[in-house]
Write an enzyme that holds these catalytic residues in place. Structure first.
Site, mmCIF file in Angstrom:
data_model
loop_
_atom_site.group_PDB
_atom_site.id
_atom_site.type_symbol
_atom_site.label_atom_id
_atom_site.label_comp_id
_atom_site.label_asym_id
_atom_site.label_seq_id
_atom_site.Cartn_x
_atom_site.Cartn_y
_atom_site.Cartn_z
ATOM 1 N N GLY A 1 -34.809 42.739 -0.513
ATOM 2 C CA GLY A 1 -34.613 43.477 -1.752
ATOM 3 C C GLY A 1 -34.205 44.911 -1.488
ATOM 4 O O GLY A 1 -34.264 45.749 -2.376
ATOM 5 N N THR B 1 -29.678 46.538 -15.242
ATOM 6 C CA THR B 1 -28.905 47.319 -16.215
ATOM 7 C C THR B 1 -27.477 47.542 -15.732
ATOM 8 O O THR B 1 -26.601 47.839 -16.541
ATOM 9 C CB THR B 1 -29.556 48.691 -16.469
ATOM 10 O OG1 THR B 1 -29.837 49.277 -15.194
ATOM 11 C CG2 THR B 1 -30.833 48.572 -17.262
ATOM 12 N N TYR C 1 -30.227 34.689 -11.004
ATOM 13 C CA TYR C 1 -29.533 35.932 -11.345
ATOM 14 C C TYR C 1 -28.400 35.642 -12.325
ATOM 15 O O TYR C 1 -28.242 36.302 -13.346
ATOM 16 C CB TYR C 1 -28.981 36.562 -10.062
ATOM 17 C CG TYR C 1 -28.405 37.946 -10.246
ATOM 18 C CD1 TYR C 1 -29.150 39.072 -9.977
ATOM 19 C CD2 TYR C 1 -27.096 38.110 -10.683
ATOM 20 C CE1 TYR C 1 -28.619 40.341 -10.136
ATOM 21 C CE2 TYR C 1 -26.544 39.365 -10.851
ATOM 22 C CZ TYR C 1 -27.311 40.476 -10.567
ATOM 23 O OH TYR C 1 -26.789 41.724 -10.724
ATOM 24 N N SER D 1 -31.177 45.384 -0.070
ATOM 25 C CA SER D 1 -29.719 45.252 0.010
ATOM 26 C C SER D 1 -29.155 45.353 1.415
ATOM 27 O O SER D 1 -28.229 46.128 1.672
ATOM 28 C CB SER D 1 -29.049 46.297 -0.876
ATOM 29 O OG SER D 1 -29.321 46.022 -2.188
ATOM 30 N N ASP E 1 -25.957 48.040 -5.736
ATOM 31 C CA ASP E 1 -26.345 48.098 -4.326
ATOM 32 C C ASP E 1 -25.318 48.866 -3.504
ATOM 33 O O ASP E 1 -25.653 49.757 -2.716
ATOM 34 C CB ASP E 1 -26.530 46.681 -3.768
ATOM 35 C CG ASP E 1 -27.448 45.835 -4.641
ATOM 36 O OD1 ASP E 1 -28.172 46.427 -5.459
ATOM 37 O OD2 ASP E 1 -27.437 44.604 -4.509
ATOM 38 N N SER F 1 -27.349 43.166 2.670
ATOM 39 C CA SER F 1 -25.964 42.678 2.632
ATOM 40 C C SER F 1 -25.005 43.756 2.139
ATOM 41 O O SER F 1 -23.928 43.936 2.697
ATOM 42 C CB SER F 1 -25.857 41.410 1.799
ATOM 43 O OG SER F 1 -26.406 41.607 0.530
HETATM 44 C C1 GLA Z 1 -29.481 43.000 -7.369
HETATM 45 C C2 GLA Z 1 -27.992 43.147 -7.678
HETATM 46 C C3 GLA Z 1 -27.711 44.461 -8.392
HETATM 47 C C4 GLA Z 1 -28.622 44.670 -9.588
HETATM 48 C C5 GLA Z 1 -30.076 44.387 -9.214
HETATM 49 C C6 GLA Z 1 -31.003 44.376 -10.407
HETATM 50 O O1 GLA Z 1 -29.873 43.953 -6.424
HETATM 51 O O2 GLA Z 1 -27.246 43.060 -6.501
HETATM 52 O O3 GLA Z 1 -26.345 44.533 -8.771
HETATM 53 O O4 GLA Z 1 -28.200 43.902 -10.680
HETATM 54 O O5 GLA Z 1 -30.223 43.133 -8.543
HETATM 55 O O6 GLA Z 1 -31.044 45.616 -11.020
#
Ligand code: GLA
Length: 395
Positions: A126, A34, A230, A128, A182, A130
């Protein structure tokens, strides 16, 4: 860990660092894909993250040494500040160089530095890792700029702008067209709270987490690459938004579209655009509802929304995978389960489970067993604690 990264620096470079920064990883709790549709997300910063120690050096060459589980060789990087355009594909140093480029674009003079990095966020899971590296670099290098130039960096750059610098690194340097979630969660986090973000206004509310709740995450070890699928998902969302925009110019993003409007436009959209939009529009509605439920202490109802979110990922956004589905399904059958879904981009990575706190440990070990029975594969669970956002200190 803070002491460890400082000692590591001292061993590596001979004396103490000047600056230490920490930035956490994040969990996406509700609101999937979103953010770049200018919608809503409930997320949290975790108490795991990237630890960065550094010191200014003369000249223009930066030296960085990293000690991170899962990256055993190739721990040293040297790069010149005058040659940042030269990037190696898939190199961890891109997350540092890209942040420097973003700071330079904004007119800041970045001094050369030596640095050490350690991390407690599982890589590519997942959570984050990075973004947490980017934000730790932002804060540490920001402090060096403030110390060695006239720039009043922390007074000028807001938290949201720091997040955009990290996102700029990801979009422009690394080449992943990701949203702001993130980095935003990494700077906006607050211990024992969720972050409710509006990605149009960039307004934030910190929502207290119920104290009898634990967050269990489970890793599929399926690596997700956020560059291809993505990007495709993002394009489909944009196409759907364009359709609504062509009929009503005030509607610029899927954020502006209700489920009723989407349903009445179904015949005019491609099947793919409809399905992707259905997920995003549904997620926005679930986040708004979920936020109210949390505030009212209705945690069981909140959990149901998490499972609905996962179903929507399966049916409409098609960004789950059999391993994630097995984890969510297994979790649903366990004592103490409140809700579970995939967290983050999808296609692999982790599932996040809300669990009654006193049952969390048994839940986590049962989940590992059940998953093994179902899939023959191993998962690793962590009981995650929500933590504060990024910070920097002089040492
Ligand atoms: C990854 C992207 C975010 C977001 C999510 C899905 O983590 O880095 O910006 O779009 O996917 O919600």
């Amino acid at each position: 860990m803070k002491e460890k990264v400082i000692n590591f620096f001292t061993e590596r470079f001979g004396s103490k660092p000047e600056v230490f920064a920490f930035a956490p990883g994040r969990l996406e709790i509700l609101g999937n894909h979103t953010d770049y549709n200018e919608g809503f997300v409930l997320s949290t910063a975790v108490n795991l993250g990237t630890y960065f120690a550094c010191r200014k050096v003369d000249g223009d060459v930066c030296s960085v040494t990293l000690d991170v589980e899962g990256l055993n060789d190739d721990r040293e990087r040297q790069f010149s500040l005058s040659n940042l355009d030269e990037k190696q594909p898939k190199d961890w140093a891109n997350y540092i160089k890209g942040v420097i480029v973003e700071l330079q674009k904004r007119g800041y003079t970045v001094p050369a530095f030596e640095a050490t990095i350690m991390s407690s966020v599982p890589l590519s899971a997942g959570m984050s890792s990075s973004a947490s590296l980017e934000m730790a670099v932002c804060f540490a290098v920001g402090k060096l700029i403030e110390t060695y130039t006239d720039a009043d960096v922390f007074a000028k750059i807001s938290k949201a702008e720091w997040a955009k610098i990290g996102q700029g690194c990801e979009n422009n340097y690394v080449g992943a067209n990701t949203g702001l979630l993130d980095q935003f969660s990494s700077v906006m986090g607050k211990e024992d709270h969720l972050v409710f973000s509006d990605f149009r206004t960039l307004d934030v509310q910190n929502i207290p987490l119920p104290h009898n709740l634990a967050m269990v995450i489970a890793n599929t070890f399926v690596k997700h690459d956020l560059t291809e699928e993505y990007g495709e998902r993002r394009e489909s969302c944009e196409k759907a938004a364009e359709f609504f925009n062509s009929n009503d110019s005030s509607k610029t993003h899927l954020r502006d579209v209700s489920d009723v409007e989407l349903e009445s436009a179904k015949a005019d959209l491609s099947e793919t655009a409809y399905k992707r939009a259905k997920h995003v529009v549904g997620e926005d509605e679930r986040v708004i509802e979920g936020n109210e439920l949390l505030k009212a202490g209705k945690i069981a109802e909140f959990g149901k929304l998490m499972n609905e979110s996962h179903d929507s990922s399966i049916n409409y956004f098609e960004n789950s995978c059999p391993e994630l589905d097995a984890l969510v399904e297994a979790g649903t059958s366990l004592d103490g389960h409140i809700g579970a879904r995939l967290s983050g981009g999808g296609f692999g990575g982790i599932s996040v489970h809300f669990v009654e706190k006193d049952k969390a440990e048994t839940y986590a070990s049962e989940l590992e067993k059940l998953y093994k029975e179902k899939t023959g594969k191993d998962t690793e669970t962590i009981i995650c604690v929500s933590g504060d956002g990024a910070y920097v200190e002089t040492v």
